[in-house]
Design a protein around this motif. Structure first.
Motif, PDB file in Angstrom:
ATOM      1  N   LEU A 746      -0.995  -0.263   6.710  1.00 13.53           N
ATOM      2  CA  LEU A 746       0.095   0.699   6.531  1.00 13.53           C
ATOM      3  C   LEU A 746       1.056   0.372   5.382  1.00 13.53           C
ATOM      4  O   LEU A 746       2.254   0.619   5.455  1.00 13.53           O
ATOM      5  CB  LEU A 746       0.887   0.841   7.848  1.00 13.53           C
ATOM      6  CG  LEU A 746       1.346   2.255   8.155  1.00 13.53           C
ATOM      7  CD1 LEU A 746       0.179   3.114   8.628  1.00 13.53           C
ATOM      8  CD2 LEU A 746       2.410   2.238   9.258  1.00 13.53           C
ATOM      9  N   GLY A 748       2.844   0.921   1.903  1.00 11.16           N
ATOM     10  CA  GLY A 748       3.198   2.047   1.031  1.00 11.16           C
ATOM     11  C   GLY A 748       3.818   1.550  -0.266  1.00 11.16           C
ATOM     12  O   GLY A 748       3.699   2.175  -1.314  1.00 11.16           O
ATOM     13  N   TYR A 749       4.480   0.399  -0.172  1.00 12.76           N
ATOM     14  CA  TYR A 749       5.165  -0.198  -1.323  1.00 12.76           C
ATOM     15  C   TYR A 749       4.461  -1.496  -1.713  1.00 12.76           C
ATOM     16  O   TYR A 749       4.038  -2.256  -0.830  1.00 12.76           O
ATOM     17  CB  TYR A 749       6.605  -0.548  -0.962  1.00 12.76           C
ATOM     18  CG  TYR A 749       7.467   0.649  -0.651  1.00 12.76           C
ATOM     19  CD1 TYR A 749       8.237   1.244  -1.641  1.00 12.76           C
ATOM     20  CD2 TYR A 749       7.519   1.157   0.640  1.00 12.76           C
ATOM     21  CE1 TYR A 749       9.039   2.340  -1.348  1.00 12.76           C
ATOM     22  CE2 TYR A 749       8.317   2.247   0.934  1.00 12.76           C
ATOM     23  CZ  TYR A 749       9.075   2.839  -0.062  1.00 12.76           C
ATOM     24  OH  TYR A 749       9.858   3.917   0.229  1.00 12.76           O
ATOM     25  N   ILE A 783      -5.288   1.581   2.563  1.00 13.67           N
ATOM     26  CA  ILE A 783      -4.578   2.696   1.924  1.00 13.67           C
ATOM     27  C   ILE A 783      -4.603   3.787   2.976  1.00 13.67           C
ATOM     28  O   ILE A 783      -5.622   4.442   3.200  1.00 13.67           O
ATOM     29  CB  ILE A 783      -5.296   3.157   0.636  1.00 13.67           C
ATOM     30  CG1 ILE A 783      -5.483   1.998  -0.346  1.00 13.67           C
ATOM     31  CG2 ILE A 783      -4.551   4.330  -0.011  1.00 13.67           C
ATOM     32  CD1 ILE A 783      -4.256   1.551  -1.106  1.00 13.67           C
ATOM     33  N   VAL A 785      -1.343   5.600   3.846  1.00 13.54           N
ATOM     34  CA  VAL A 785      -0.231   6.560   3.731  1.00 13.54           C
ATOM     35  C   VAL A 785      -0.276   7.092   2.299  1.00 13.54           C
ATOM     36  O   VAL A 785      -0.690   6.374   1.378  1.00 13.54           O
ATOM     37  CB  VAL A 785       1.148   5.923   4.051  1.00 13.54           C
ATOM     38  CG1 VAL A 785       1.194   5.430   5.483  1.00 13.54           C
ATOM     39  CG2 VAL A 785       1.498   4.804   3.091  1.00 13.54           C
ATOM     40  N   ARG A 787       1.783   7.438  -0.038  1.00 16.63           N
ATOM     41  CA  ARG A 787       2.435   6.678  -1.101  1.00 16.63           C
ATOM     42  C   ARG A 787       1.529   5.573  -1.642  1.00 16.63           C
ATOM     43  O   ARG A 787       1.539   5.264  -2.831  1.00 16.63           O
ATOM     44  CB  ARG A 787       3.760   6.068  -0.607  1.00 16.63           C
ATOM     45  CG  ARG A 787       4.597   5.559  -1.779  1.00 16.63           C
ATOM     46  CD  ARG A 787       5.946   4.971  -1.364  1.00 16.63           C
ATOM     47  NE  ARG A 787       6.825   4.888  -2.517  1.00 16.63           N
ATOM     48  CZ  ARG A 787       6.752   3.965  -3.450  1.00 16.63           C
ATOM     49  NH1 ARG A 787       5.820   3.039  -3.380  1.00 16.63           N
ATOM     50  NH2 ARG A 787       7.581   3.972  -4.476  1.00 16.63           N
ATOM     51  N   ALA A 788       0.757   4.973  -0.750  1.00 10.57           N
ATOM     52  CA  ALA A 788      -0.132   3.893  -1.210  1.00 10.57           C
ATOM     53  C   ALA A 788      -1.174   4.444  -2.184  1.00 10.57           C
ATOM     54  O   ALA A 788      -1.512   3.798  -3.175  1.00 10.57           O
ATOM     55  CB  ALA A 788      -0.825   3.253  -0.011  1.00 10.57           C
ATOM     56  N   SER A 792      -1.218   3.313  -6.138  1.00 14.16           N
ATOM     57  CA  SER A 792      -2.305   2.342  -5.968  1.00 14.16           C
ATOM     58  C   SER A 792      -2.429   1.402  -7.158  1.00 14.16           C
ATOM     59  O   SER A 792      -2.888   0.261  -7.012  1.00 14.16           O
ATOM     60  CB  SER A 792      -3.622   3.082  -5.743  1.00 14.16           C
ATOM     61  OG  SER A 792      -3.800   4.048  -6.752  1.00 14.16           O
ATOM     62  N   LEU A 809      -4.439   8.187   7.129  1.00 11.80           N
ATOM     63  CA  LEU A 809      -4.249   8.945   5.886  1.00 11.80           C
ATOM     64  C   LEU A 809      -4.362  10.446   6.150  1.00 11.80           C
ATOM     65  O   LEU A 809      -3.623  11.237   5.575  1.00 11.80           O
ATOM     66  CB  LEU A 809      -5.272   8.497   4.826  1.00 11.80           C
ATOM     67  CG  LEU A 809      -4.975   8.961   3.396  1.00 11.80           C
ATOM     68  CD1 LEU A 809      -3.617   8.476   2.911  1.00 11.80           C
ATOM     69  CD2 LEU A 809      -6.061   8.481   2.428  1.00 11.80           C
ATOM     70  N   THR A 812      -1.131  11.396   8.002  1.00 13.23           N
ATOM     71  CA  THR A 812       0.080  11.439   7.176  1.00 13.23           C
ATOM     72  C   THR A 812      -0.055  12.438   6.027  1.00 13.23           C
ATOM     73  O   THR A 812       0.940  13.005   5.590  1.00 13.23           O
ATOM     74  CB  THR A 812       0.407  10.031   6.633  1.00 13.23           C
ATOM     75  OG1 THR A 812      -0.775   9.476   6.046  1.00 13.23           O
ATOM     76  CG2 THR A 812       0.904   9.123   7.735  1.00 13.23           C
ATOM     77  N   CYS A 813      -1.246  12.670   5.555  1.00 11.58           N
ATOM     78  CA  CYS A 813      -1.430  13.656   4.479  1.00 11.58           C
ATOM     79  C   CYS A 813      -1.236  15.066   5.027  1.00 11.58           C
ATOM     80  O   CYS A 813      -0.571  15.894   4.427  1.00 11.58           O
ATOM     81  CB  CYS A 813      -2.829  13.516   3.876  1.00 11.58           C
ATOM     82  SG  CYS A 813      -3.251  14.801   2.693  1.00 11.58           S
TER      83      CYS A 813
END
Ligand code: PEP
Ligand code: MG
Length: 913
Positions: A746, A748-749, A783, A785, A787-788, A792, A809, A812-813
């Motif tokens: 999980l 994202g950053y 990967i 979420v 944002r990831a 990437s 994914l 969340t997508c």
């Protein structure tokens, strides 16, 4: 259409405008009638109006493009010439049929009209020409009945139980003392024709049409119109056939199998399509019309048992035609034929539909017979990858299932989440399942729950199958049961589970704990009572080792096929497994590594320690609790390394929201738990309750889970990393090659993975320093979420590999909860809002786009970045094919889907060559 202004494709007399290549325009039936004509198989002359005209007809209020009428008239002339008969002739009238035929066969979904061209004059002529008055009048009454139903829509009205024509026919038989339709005399049939026509007049206000040309056009319109009838629309949705294809319409000279003793009609297969054995087989009826075989009024005879004796020459002709067709199409054919006075006419041929068992046997046999190459054997149309499932799972004995259906024992339906068939006694809790299993291990059990949570795992392990009222294709129950190779149905929304009463109910039907229930994980059907199951030979050889490979032909063919698969496949296939036994099974099925070990599943055997960790407020106490988990984790990981014996093992750090281990629901449902925890932690019961309440989250799947756990509680990550490295050192010391891959969930950053990677490296270095050994390992990320995927490139600066977690994914997508979408996905599917369940097959336009972005970004930073997928989609053929095209290195799926993913990967590699 090849030629924009050509609307009609003639076939007959050895020549044809179309060919087998023109399926998209001419439909399967039309294209193959043309092809058979070309290769010298005897086919009654006719013509095909292409699918494009059906679409024109639908889009333009039932009208046709200019020029069609003239071309049809021209083609009818050609048919008359070839057949030596004329429409409306008073000597030798031509009769035609008008049949639908789409690009893919949609059996029985659209309309057909036979015997077109009959009226009061031509019926007399037909009687004279055939020398059979009864036949002529019977043909006329069949025509009015069919045309009346299909074209004029003279059908049972609301409140009427019988078709009006059937009612008149029955009345006539009763009055005549006739048992069968065929007992009626020519006069009686003639009377019936008059009655049928009167019925049409009274219901429609119009006379039954006499002009053969008018009849033909009305039938063509009905065939095109039937593309959009309810049945056809529902069928297309179920089988993923686009509504935009349209059907072709075939107008073809009639031949008659009901002209006397040297006549017959039938359907045949060039090989058996249920288990795949070679040899012509099928059904036929002497002196009958094609619809009689389908209608089931008379019981057909079997071609392979009696036709040879009854009509030896006909049998010989059929065998020759079968061989010609197989050699030409290089595929098993399913044919319709009519024998008119000793002569065999083919009315249709198509690639035969077959079970997964037959598909494998036939493909391998055709290679061994030299008819096709191994790459042709692997074509997706020959063996849809999903159909391999049938070879790997127990199935219901087909007769037993039909019996259950006929006895009205179908209880309800849900989402088919884990294939296979299972019958067992109902149990409603994991504890009960374990208790019953311990008492009588041979008694099969079905665990029935409202939904499952990870703590049901122990019950799931001992049950034959799992059935839940809620949840979707990637709910916990679904993914765990697939991983265990268990039959599973989720989201059976009509079912009410009453834990207190110990019952489950659907409508008025109530079943108690201990009652028998049967679930079909291929179809989502739930039956009351027992249905006999048959085990899989492939699994008996590979997994249970109860059969030797040389004793199982089914296994040998499977093995031969999988050898070809591995020769052509370029995409790797790993497995999602948390335990050594699952890993060993997956390797037997051909897995090349573990793509996802969900460490949390291991924790459920150590709930006391993990609950202590969760409830600890003080980091020192937490550290203490965490340390207690270390030896268990180390042992689990060492087991996996040993089982995988040199293959890569991806281990994911703790991911689920902590309330899965401890929540207010647990305290409510398990009396004494709060007290036990209070004693264990030396705090008050109130304190236990208040700390548990603090853990509550409104939206836990988007809450404190994934790497957020390891960031807030770094000691958990440190313990897991240490356990992994210590296990690797231990296994390596025993001579096992280890390739640990530590995966952070999980993210994202980039800062998140940086944070976790630093802890993992520190723990690893410490272990290496303590043991004087080093292990080469990688740190990567999921990967899962958006944002990831979008960042990437940055994430790949730290991550040494990516694995797409397409369950999250997708969630969340699409902003669609993987646990709650069951409530509306059925409606979405029925109304074509989505083309398929996005949690079963990747939403390529949305989630797929994120995957492509993720791949491009990641590889822009690390050109050799290893990328996989470990969401449930990794075992779905269409998604596997997408992953191949997206440039992934591997897919990871549950053990029993490994062969399916291998085949799908090979199919895509060959298709994109
Ligand atoms: C995913 O999200 O796709 C995944 C594999 O992780 P999990 O299903 O455990 O959330
Ligand atoms: Mg996930």
């Amino acid at each position: 259409m090849a030629d924009e202004s050509k609307y009609v494709y003639f076939f007959g007399g050895g020549e044809a405008d179309g060919s087998a290549e023109m399926k998209n325009s001419l439909g399967g039936k039309g294209a193959n009638l043309a092809e058979m004509t070309r290769i010298g198989v005897q086919v009654p002359a006719g013509f095909t109006i292409p699918t494009e005209i059906c679409n024109y007809y639908s889009d333009n209020d039932g009208t046709y493009p200019e020029g069609l009428r003239e071309q049809v008239a021209e083609a009818l002339k050609q048919v008359e010439e070839v057949m030596g008969a004329e429409l409306g002739s008073k000597d030798n009238p031509l009769l035609v049929s008008c049949r639908s035929g789409a690009r893919e066969s949609m059996p029985g979904m659209m309309d057909t009209v036979l015997n077109i061209g009959l009226n009061e004059q031509t019926v007399q002529a037909l009687a004279e020409h055939s020398g059979n008055e009864t036949f002529a009048w019977d043909s006329y009454r069949r025509f009015i009945q069919m045309f009346g139903d299909v074209v004029l829509e003279v059908r049972a009205r609301e409140g009427e139980h019988h078709d009006p024509f059937e009612a008149l026919l029955e009345a006539k038989k009763t009055a005549a003392g006739a048992q069968y339709d065929s007992d009626l005399t020519a006069e009686q049939l003639q009377e019936l024709v008059a009655e049928f026509k009167a019925e049409v007049k009274s219901r429609t206000g119009q006379d039954f049409p006499d002009d053969p040309i008018d009849q033909i056009w009305a039938a063509i319109g009905a065939v095109f119109g039937s593309w959009n009838n309810d049945r056809a629309v529902v069928y297309r949705r179920d089988y993923g056939i686009p509504h935009s294809w349209g059907t072709a319409c075939n107008v073809q000279a009639m031949v008659f199998g009901n002209l006397g003793d040297a006549c017959a009609t039938g359907v045949g297969l060039t090989r058996d399509c249920s288990m795949g054995a070679p040899g012509f087989n099928g059904d036929y009826l002497m002196n009958a019309q094609g619809e009689d075989v389908v209608a089931g009024i008379r019981t057909p005879k079997r071609i392979e048992t009696s036709l040879k004796d009854e009509m030896p020459e006909v049998y010989e002709q059929l065998e020759t035609i079968g061989k010609t067709l197989e050699n030409h199409y290089k595929e098993v054919q399913d044919i319709e034929f009519t024998v008119q006075k000793g002569r065999v006419w083919l009315l249709q041929t198509r690639n035969a539909k077959r079970t997964g068992f037959a598909a494998v046997r036939i493909a391998v046999d055709l290679v061994n017979e030299g008819l096709i190459t191994p790459t042709q054997a692997l074509e997706k149309r020959r063996i849809p990858a999903d159909d391999l499932n049938q070879l790997l799972q127990p199935i219901f004995d087909p007769a037993g299932k039909v019996e259950a259906q006929e006895a009205g024992r179908l209880l309800t339906r849900g989402i088919n989440a884990g294939p296979g068939a299972a019958s067992g006694r109902i149990c409603l809790t994991a504890e009960e399942a374990e208790r019953l299993y311990n008492e009588t291990p041979d008694e099969p059990l079905i665990l029935v729950r409202r939904e499952t949570s990870p703590e049901d795992l122990r019950g799931m392990r001992v049950a034959q199958g799992i059935l839940t009222a809620f949840g979707g294709a990637s709910s916990h129950a679904a993914l765990v049961s697939r991983q265990m190779g268990k039959t599973c149905i989720v989201g059976a929304n009509e079912m009410n589970v009453d834990y207190e009463a110990g019952t489950i109910s659907v409508g008025d039907t109530v079943l108690n704990t201990g009652d028998w229930i049967s679930i079909d994980g291929f179809t989502g059907e739930v039956f009351t009572g027992q249905v006999t199951t048959k085990s899989s030979e492939v699994v008996d050889v590979l997994i249970h080792k109860t059969q030797a490979p040389e004793d199982s032909e089914a296994y040998q063919r499977f093995a031969q096929l999988m050898e070809w698969v591995d020769e052509y496949r370029t995409l790797g296939v790993r497995t999602n497994a948390d335990q050594p036994d699952q890993a060993i099974e997956a390797v037997a099925f051909g897995a090349e590594g573990i793509g996802l070990c969900r460490t949390e599943h291991m924790f459920f055997s150590h709930l006391a320690e993990i609950r202590e960790m969760i409830l600890a407020r003080d980091p020192a106490i937490r550290q203490d609790a965490v340390s207690k988990l270390l030896p268990f984790q180390r042992e689990d990981f060492a087991g996996l390394f040993r089982a995988m014996d040199g293959r890569p093992v991806t281990i994911r750090l703790l991911d689920p929201p902590l309330h899965e281990f401890l929540s207010e629901r647990h305290l409510e449902e398990q009396p004494g738990l709060a007290e036990a925890l209070a004693t264990q932690l030396d705090i008050s019961v109130e304190e236990v309750r208040s700390r548990t309440a603090e853990l509550h989250e409104e939206n836990p799947m988007l809450g404190h889970r994934g790497c957020r756990l390891g960031i807030v509680f770094p000691e958990i990550t440190a313990m897991q990393a240490r356990a992994i490295m210590e296990a690797a050192v231990e296994a390596q010391a025993d001579g096992i090659t280890v390739h640990p891959e530590v995966m952070v969930p999980l993210v994202g950053y980039q800062a998140e993975i940086d944070h976790q990677a630093a802890i993992v490296r520190e723990a690893a270095d410490a272990v290496f320093a303590e043991t004087g050994t080093t292990i080469s390992y990688q740190i990567g990320t999921m990967i899962e979420v958006p944002r990831a995927a979008l960042r990437s490139d940055e994430i790949a600066e730290t991550a040494e590999f990516f694995s797409f977690g397409t369950n999250d994914l997708t969630q969340t997508c699409l902003g669609m909860s993987r646990d709650d979408y069951g409530g509306f996905i059925g409606h979405y599917r029925e109304n074509d809002i989505v083309p398929h369940d996005p949690f079963q097959s990747i939403d390529q336009g949305g989630v797929g786009r994120l995957i492509e972005l993720g791949v491009a970004g990641g590889r822009s930073t690390r050109s050799e970045l290893k990328i996989g997928i470990c969401g449930e989609h990794g075992g779905d053929p269409a998604s596997v094919m997408f992953c191949h095209r997206a440039g992934l290195n591997y897919v990871s799926c549950s053990p029993y889907r490994v062969p399916i993913a291998r085949l799908a990967a090979a199919q895509e590699a060959l298709a994109s060559e």
